[in-house]
Design an enzyme around this catalytic site. Sequence first.
Site, mmCIF file in Angstrom:
data_model
loop_
_atom_site.group_PDB
_atom_site.id
_atom_site.type_symbol
_atom_site.label_atom_id
_atom_site.label_comp_id
_atom_site.label_asym_id
_atom_site.label_seq_id
_atom_site.Cartn_x
_atom_site.Cartn_y
_atom_site.Cartn_z
ATOM 1 C CB ALA A 121 0.971 4.596 0.658
ATOM 2 C CD GLU A 169 8.227 6.668 4.982
ATOM 3 O OE1 GLU A 169 8.088 5.440 5.150
ATOM 4 O OE2 GLU A 169 8.227 7.202 3.861
ATOM 5 N N GLY A 201 7.216 1.586 3.596
ATOM 6 C CA GLY A 201 8.540 1.047 3.864
ATOM 7 C C GLY A 201 9.263 0.551 2.639
ATOM 8 N N GLY A 202 8.613 0.711 1.481
ATOM 9 C CA GLY A 202 9.255 0.260 0.240
ATOM 10 C C GLY A 202 10.598 0.934 0.008
ATOM 11 C CB SER A 243 9.274 8.195 -6.859
ATOM 12 O OG SER A 243 8.164 7.317 -6.787
HETATM 13 O O1 5RP Z 1 7.081 4.265 2.478
HETATM 14 C C1 5RP Z 1 7.861 4.786 1.715
HETATM 15 C C2 5RP Z 1 9.333 4.786 1.922
HETATM 16 O O2 5RP Z 1 9.726 4.035 3.027
HETATM 17 C C3 5RP Z 1 7.358 5.457 0.467
HETATM 18 O O3 5RP Z 1 6.464 6.507 0.808
HETATM 19 C C4 5RP Z 1 6.641 4.420 -0.364
HETATM 20 O O4 5RP Z 1 7.589 3.384 -0.643
HETATM 21 C C5 5RP Z 1 6.069 4.977 -1.675
HETATM 22 O O5 5RP Z 1 7.141 5.355 -2.489
HETATM 23 P P1 5RP Z 1 6.849 5.794 -4.028
HETATM 24 O O6 5RP Z 1 6.074 7.081 -3.957
HETATM 25 O O7 5RP Z 1 8.204 5.942 -4.608
HETATM 26 O O8 5RP Z 1 6.032 4.673 -4.651
#
Ligand code: 5RP
Length: 222
Positions: free
Chosen positions: A84, A104, A96-97, A29
């Site tokens: 991140a 990545e 990886g969320g 996001s």
């Molecule tokens: O590593 C990721 C996806 O695999 C994203 O960069 C990470 O999860 C951060 O996402 P957000 O900006 O929605 O908090």
Amino acid sequence: MYENEKKVSAMEALKHVHSNMKLGLGTGSTTKYFLDGLGELVKSGKITGITGVPTSLRTADLAKSYGIKIENNLEGIEIDFDGADEFDGSGNLIKGGGGALVREKIVAYNSKEVYIMADHSKFSEKLHSFPLPVEVLPFMEDVTKKNIEKTGCKATFRDGKNFKSDNGNYILDCRFDFTDVALEKKIKMIPGVVEVGIFSGITTKVFIGENEKCRVMDFQKS
Ligand SMILES: O=C(CO)[C@H](O)[C@H](O)COP(=O)(O)O
């Protein structure tokens, strides 16, 4: 949560983009605010000649919707822009969320500079709060899970194995008391593991949204 801080960090990072650059395009996001901003500049013609490597199918779709040229096989990436899930004072990251850690990490590792955009809540003195994502093959995955847990964590298949990455693999979310960056190599060595969501020694800058301001942490890429 903290959407305005995410946007503040993304807009500050976006200032480093100029025409004819080769970029890594992250996932999540926060990066979406960056891509929306870049997309508007491309659509208006203020920035031209951008080529991007998308780190997920959804990032590829978003980039294409703005007319940003994308390549899945590109050398000479100048700056990788990504988010991140957690970062520390040394620029170590948990990622990886959103399930995109494999692509990545390939893009980040092969970029001259890595710029991370995040709201202030992602900072931890010591990495511990976000469960460590680990991508594993859908083959002997239950025994791979047990082997990963032997490193000192409780691992859970994301969405009970219903979640599959863009690569068709499972994601395990691994809860450690403290996510030591040494775990990256230890877990990566386990057969069946595709990638580990620890990004260490790879970050050049972190753009941190703090209310209406953006603080920038600089790290020398080793
Ligand atoms: O590593 C990721 C996806 O695999 C994203 O960069 C990470 O999860 C951060 O996402 P957000 O900006 O929605 O908090």
